[in-house]
Design a protein around this motif. Structure first.
Motif, PDB file in Angstrom:
ATOM      1  N   THR A 189      35.733  44.646  48.080  1.00 62.46           N
ATOM      2  CA  THR A 189      36.978  44.182  47.463  1.00 62.46           C
ATOM      3  C   THR A 189      36.863  44.388  45.957  1.00 62.46           C
ATOM      4  OG1 THR A 189      36.219  41.883  47.266  1.00 62.46           O
ATOM      5  CG2 THR A 189      37.439  42.461  49.271  1.00 62.46           C
ATOM      6  N   LEU A 242      27.955  40.662  44.234  1.00 60.94           N
ATOM      7  CA  LEU A 242      28.800  40.931  43.070  1.00 60.94           C
ATOM      8  C   LEU A 242      28.338  42.153  42.297  1.00 60.94           C
ATOM      9  CD1 LEU A 242      29.009  37.263  41.737  1.00 60.94           C
ATOM     10  CD2 LEU A 242      30.565  38.395  43.321  1.00 60.94           C
ATOM     11  N   SER A 263      35.388  44.448  38.159  1.00 60.47           N
ATOM     12  CA  SER A 263      34.559  43.613  39.029  1.00 60.47           C
ATOM     13  C   SER A 263      34.904  43.853  40.502  1.00 60.47           C
ATOM     14  CB  SER A 263      34.709  42.138  38.674  1.00 60.47           C
ATOM     15  OG  SER A 263      36.058  41.741  38.753  1.00 60.47           O
ATOM     16  N   ALA A 264      33.861  43.827  41.316  1.00 63.66           N
ATOM     17  CA  ALA A 264      34.004  44.084  42.742  1.00 63.66           C
ATOM     18  C   ALA A 264      32.943  43.314  43.501  1.00 63.66           C
ATOM     19  CB  ALA A 264      33.868  45.583  43.011  1.00 63.66           C
ATOM     20  N   GLN A 265      33.149  43.197  44.798  1.00 63.70           N
ATOM     21  CA  GLN A 265      32.186  42.515  45.660  1.00 63.70           C
ATOM     22  C   GLN A 265      32.127  43.223  46.996  1.00 63.70           C
ATOM     23  OE1 GLN A 265      35.217  40.457  44.991  1.00 63.70           O
ATOM     24  NE2 GLN A 265      34.388  40.322  42.940  1.00 63.70           N
ATOM     25  N   GLU A 270      37.438  45.344  33.470  1.00 62.76           N
ATOM     26  CA  GLU A 270      38.163  44.763  34.603  1.00 62.76           C
ATOM     27  C   GLU A 270      37.777  45.425  35.926  1.00 62.76           C
ATOM     28  OE1 GLU A 270      42.371  44.513  33.853  1.00 62.76           O
ATOM     29  OE2 GLU A 270      42.007  44.028  31.754  1.00 62.76           O
ATOM     30  N   ASN A 286      43.588  43.644  43.715  1.00 61.68           N
ATOM     31  CA  ASN A 286      43.962  42.546  44.618  1.00 61.68           C
ATOM     32  C   ASN A 286      43.202  42.577  45.948  1.00 61.68           C
ATOM     33  OD1 ASN A 286      45.881  41.411  42.822  1.00 61.68           O
ATOM     34  ND2 ASN A 286      47.323  43.015  43.410  1.00 61.68           N
ATOM     35  N   GLY A 287      41.915  42.901  45.873  1.00 66.96           N
ATOM     36  CA  GLY A 287      41.075  42.852  47.068  1.00 66.96           C
ATOM     37  C   GLY A 287      41.010  44.133  47.880  1.00 66.96           C
ATOM     38  N   ASP A 329      38.642  43.306  42.435  1.00 65.02           N
ATOM     39  CA  ASP A 329      39.523  42.260  41.929  1.00 65.02           C
ATOM     40  C   ASP A 329      40.823  42.801  41.343  1.00 65.02           C
ATOM     41  OD1 ASP A 329      37.665  40.322  42.693  1.00 65.02           O
ATOM     42  OD2 ASP A 329      36.603  40.473  40.795  1.00 65.02           O
ATOM     43  N   THR A 330      40.729  43.812  40.491  1.00 57.64           N
ATOM     44  CA  THR A 330      41.925  44.318  39.827  1.00 57.64           C
ATOM     45  C   THR A 330      42.896  45.000  40.798  1.00 57.64           C
ATOM     46  OG1 THR A 330      42.679  45.464  37.842  1.00 57.64           O
ATOM     47  CG2 THR A 330      41.046  46.591  39.175  1.00 57.64           C
TER      48      THR A 330
END
Length: 187
Positions: free
Chosen positions: A60, A128, A102-104, A100, A65-66, A62-63
């Motif tokens: 996912t 993360l 960030s991801a997981q 911006e 929306n998943g 973040d920027t």
């Protein structure tokens, strides 16, 4: 599958892969990681009559929306290669500032004690990172999926640059499997 085998060695649990039962894969109709894994796990338990464990993992961002989320394996298209999925992801993020990104990686693992288990064990872990735009086609099969762009700032490497041993300590799947073994020890 290697991470499963490594972590279950010495656990006293006998893990039999679904392929040994010649079970067809089920359609990916869940709208969340949990929904899909529960369907997979319930199917395996019903078809074998045994306890079952299944997982679903995905990236996912973040920027976005998943996204790609539950569609991680087929983000570019059905049966897309890892490279095609990565290229689509980087294209979708081309206007995103480095700050911006960030991801997981998420892993949801579900265990059913029997086919009719009404209270499954649901375990979730995440790993993360940030997405790096310095993607190069791997020279050999290193990691899988989005590993080549899953950058770990604290290690100054991507997940694709980690050894299997390093990943088995910090990955989302390894963490979910450790949680599962803790649950099984306390049953």
């Amino acid at each position: 599958m290697l991470e499963f085998k490594d972590l279950f060695n010495g656990s006293g649990l006998k893990i039999i892969p679904q392929i040994e039962y010649d079970l067809a894969s089920i359609e990916d109709i869940g709208l969340t990681f949990i929904e899909h894994v529960l369907l997979k796990t319930r199917y395996a338990a019903q078809m074998t009559g045994l306890s079952a464990i299944a997982d679903n993992s995905g990236l996912t961002v973040d920027t976005l929306n998943g996204v790609p989320g539950i569609y991680s394996a087929r983000y570019a298209e059905l049966n897309a290669s890892d490279s095609e999925n990565i290229k689509k992801l980087l294209h979708e993020m081309k206007e995103v500032p480095d700050t911006e990104c960030s991801a997981q990686f998420h892993c949801v693992l579900i265990c059913l004690k029997h086919p009719a288990d009404a209270i499954p064990s649901i375990l979730h872990s995440k790993w993360l990172s940030i997405i790096t735009f310095s993607y190069q086609e791997p020279k050999k099969a290193e990691g899988f999926s989005y590993d080549p762009v899953f950058y770990l700032p604290e290690l100054e490497r991507t997940a694709a640059e980690l050894s299997i041993e390093e990943k088995s300590v910090i990955s989302h799947l390894s963490e979910a499997l450790r949680q599962f073994l803790d649950v099984m020890r306390n049953v």
